[in-house]
Design a protein around this motif. Structure first.
Motif, short mmCIF file in Angstrom:
data_model
loop_
_atom_site.label_atom_id
_atom_site.label_comp_id
_atom_site.label_asym_id
_atom_site.label_seq_id
_atom_site.Cartn_x
_atom_site.Cartn_y
_atom_site.Cartn_z
N TYR A 22 0.85 -1.21 0.00
CA TYR A 22 0.00 0.00 0.00
C TYR A 22 0.88 1.26 0.00
O TYR A 22 0.61 2.23 -0.71
CB TYR A 22 -0.90 -0.06 1.23
CG TYR A 22 -1.90 1.06 1.36
CD1 TYR A 22 -2.99 1.15 0.49
CD2 TYR A 22 -1.79 2.01 2.35
CE1 TYR A 22 -3.92 2.17 0.62
CE2 TYR A 22 -2.72 3.03 2.49
CZ TYR A 22 -3.78 3.10 1.62
OH TYR A 22 -4.70 4.11 1.74
N ASN A 56 -9.21 6.58 -1.63
CA ASN A 56 -9.40 6.13 -0.25
C ASN A 56 -8.82 7.15 0.73
O ASN A 56 -9.44 7.56 1.70
CB ASN A 56 -8.71 4.77 -0.11
CG ASN A 56 -8.78 4.20 1.28
OD1 ASN A 56 -9.85 3.87 1.77
ND2 ASN A 56 -7.64 4.11 1.96
N ARG A 57 -7.59 7.61 0.45
CA ARG A 57 -6.94 8.60 1.32
C ARG A 57 -7.70 9.93 1.30
O ARG A 57 -7.84 10.59 2.32
CB ARG A 57 -5.49 8.86 0.87
CG ARG A 57 -4.58 7.69 0.93
CD ARG A 57 -4.15 7.30 2.30
NE ARG A 57 -3.36 8.28 2.98
CZ ARG A 57 -2.88 8.12 4.21
NH1 ARG A 57 -3.12 7.00 4.87
NH2 ARG A 57 -2.16 9.05 4.80
N GLY A 79 -5.69 -0.17 11.73
CA GLY A 79 -5.21 -0.51 10.39
C GLY A 79 -4.70 0.76 9.74
O GLY A 79 -4.96 1.06 8.58
N ASP A 105 -1.97 -0.94 14.41
CA ASP A 105 -1.69 -1.78 13.25
C ASP A 105 -0.98 -3.03 13.75
O ASP A 105 -0.35 -3.01 14.81
CB ASP A 105 -0.82 -1.05 12.22
CG ASP A 105 -1.06 -1.55 10.81
OD1 ASP A 105 -1.70 -0.83 10.01
OD2 ASP A 105 -0.65 -2.70 10.50
N ASP A 130 -4.16 -6.16 17.07
CA ASP A 130 -4.93 -6.75 15.97
C ASP A 130 -6.41 -6.39 16.11
O ASP A 130 -6.97 -6.54 17.19
CB ASP A 130 -4.75 -8.28 16.04
CG ASP A 130 -5.13 -8.94 14.75
OD1 ASP A 130 -6.29 -8.76 14.31
OD2 ASP A 130 -4.28 -9.63 14.16
N VAL A 158 -10.44 2.09 7.94
CA VAL A 158 -10.30 2.51 6.54
C VAL A 158 -9.39 1.52 5.81
O VAL A 158 -8.21 1.38 6.14
CB VAL A 158 -9.74 3.96 6.48
CG1 VAL A 158 -9.57 4.40 5.03
CG2 VAL A 158 -10.68 4.92 7.22
C1 LIG Z 1 -4.45 -0.86 2.93
S1 LIG Z 1 -3.69 -0.40 4.45
C2 LIG Z 1 -4.72 0.97 4.94
C3 LIG Z 1 -3.98 2.06 5.69
C4 LIG Z 1 -4.84 3.28 6.10
N1 LIG Z 1 -5.96 2.88 6.93
C5 LIG Z 1 -5.37 3.97 4.88
O1 LIG Z 1 -6.51 3.71 4.48
O2 LIG Z 1 -4.65 4.77 4.27
C6 LIG Z 1 -4.32 -1.68 5.53
C7 LIG Z 1 -3.61 -1.74 6.88
O3 LIG Z 1 -4.34 -2.61 7.75
C8 LIG Z 1 -3.41 -3.37 8.50
N2 LIG Z 1 -4.12 -4.58 8.95
C9 LIG Z 1 -4.63 -5.59 8.20
N3 LIG Z 1 -5.24 -6.50 8.99
C10 LIG Z 1 -5.12 -6.05 10.28
C11 LIG Z 1 -5.55 -6.55 11.54
N4 LIG Z 1 -6.23 -7.69 11.63
N5 LIG Z 1 -5.26 -5.82 12.65
C12 LIG Z 1 -4.55 -4.66 12.56
N6 LIG Z 1 -4.11 -4.14 11.39
C13 LIG Z 1 -4.39 -4.83 10.26
C14 LIG Z 1 -2.28 -3.65 7.54
O4 LIG Z 1 -1.09 -3.97 8.22
C15 LIG Z 1 -2.19 -2.32 6.80
O5 LIG Z 1 -1.28 -1.44 7.42
#
Ligand SMILES: C[S@@+](CC[C@H](N)C(=O)[O-])C[C@H]1O[C@@H](n2cnc3c(N)ncnc32)[C@H](O)[C@@H]1O
Length: 277
Positions: A22, A56-57, A79, A105, A130, A158
């Motif tokens: 990402y 998305n951002r 996340g 995260d 998590d 998000v």
């Molecule tokens: C696509 S990025 C989105 C980042 C930010 N929210 C944005 O939209 O710009 C998804 C993020 O979710 C995190 N992620 C995925 N599954 C997760 C979980 N079960 N618990 C915590 N973080 C998680 C990933 O490590 C990643 O950093």
């Protein structure tokens, strides 16, 4: 391969990560060749993937400003990813100094880099946790220190829920978080879907398979399934819509067709229900 300072020893830098892929799509510098390779492979099927990430951002920033306009100045961003330009704390704290932000995260690079970026920021912190274990997030010292759960909070989910499989009960985790929030709190959410992608489904399937190959499957949900995450919330106008259509600040017809992939929405915890005693 040389290991940069931002890559903790615990991570295997020969395996791609969702957070670093990402970061690459957004033009960041916290990624490795394995991540770029996976990203380019997915783009062979869906060349417009970076446009989806940018939309998305852009939605996320509009929704944060909306929350501030509603008087909400506490943000729990689960996340949150690898901090890049225009993160939640930058948007919130520049508009309303003193706004409090907790990032969460499970990716070690996202957490380590967030710690570095936030080192001098008393009003923001990061938790390595998590989404599937909401109680650990809520009980973390960082949330306890910075977030007052008796007052409204903007909860950001998000572009994360599409990485949580139904077998891990994402709806249950989202409901548990909702029950901890005071009336007037907001849920800010985006989610991937086959709906809106300007390509035949077999081409998007190719991109989805890349995430399956790196053992982080992308769970595409229908609009109806995504709407269920808002159970117990009142939808804020205009409801659950393609990202460029949520309170746009520029003409949606000027957006790239890919930006209309998936859904975005904001819900509000109503006055009467809210948190269970
Ligand atoms: C696509 S990025 C989105 C980042 C930010 N929210 C944005 O939209 O710009 C998804 C993020 O979710 C995190 N992620 C995925 N599954 C997760 C979980 N079960 N618990 C915590 N973080 C998680 C990933 O490590 C990643 O950093």
């Amino acid at each position: 391969m040389e290991r940069p300072a931002w890559a903790p020893r615990s991570i295997d830098i020969s395996v791609p990560s969702v957070a670093r892929i990402y970061d690459y799509y957004l033009g960041g510098s916290h990624n490795f060749e394995v991540d770029r390779e996976a990203a380019r492979k997915a783009m062979e099927f869906m060349p417009g993937l970076p446009k989806i990430m940018q939309a998305n951002r852009a939605f996320m920033r509009r929704a944060v400003r909306f929350a501030l306009d509603e008087g909400v100045t506490q943000f729990l961003d689960i996340g949150s990813g690898i901090p890049t330009f225009g993160n939640v704390h930058e948007v919130a704290q520049s508009a309303r100094p003193g706004s409090r932000v907790v990032y969460v995260d499970h990716d070690p690079v996202a957490v380590t880099h967030s710690e570095a970026v936030l080192a001098d920021n008393e009003d923001a912190d990061v938790v390595a946790a998590d989404l599937r274990k909401p109680h650990e997030i809520l009980a973390s010292p960082q949330v306890q220190r910075l977030i007052d759960l008796n007052r409204p909070v903007a909860l950001l989910l998000v572009a994360i829920l599409h990485f949580v499989d139904d077998t891990d009960d994402p709806h249950g985790a989202v409901a548990e978080l909702r029950d901890a929030l005071a009336p007037g709190s907001l849920l800010i959410l985006t989610h991937a879907s086959y709906e809106g992608i300007p390509l035949p489904q077999e081409r998007s399937l190719g991109a989805v398979d890349v995430y399956k190959d790196i053992r982080n499957p992308l769970i595409m949900r229908t609009r109806e399934e995504i709407a269920r995450f808002f159970e117990g919330y009142d939808m804020v106008e205009p409801g659950l819509v393609p990202m460029p259509l949520w309170r746009p600040e520029t003409a949606p017809e000027d957006e790239d067709p890919y930006a209309f992939s998936g859904f975005a929405g904001v819900g509000r915890v109503p006055r009467q229900s809210g948190r269970r005693a």
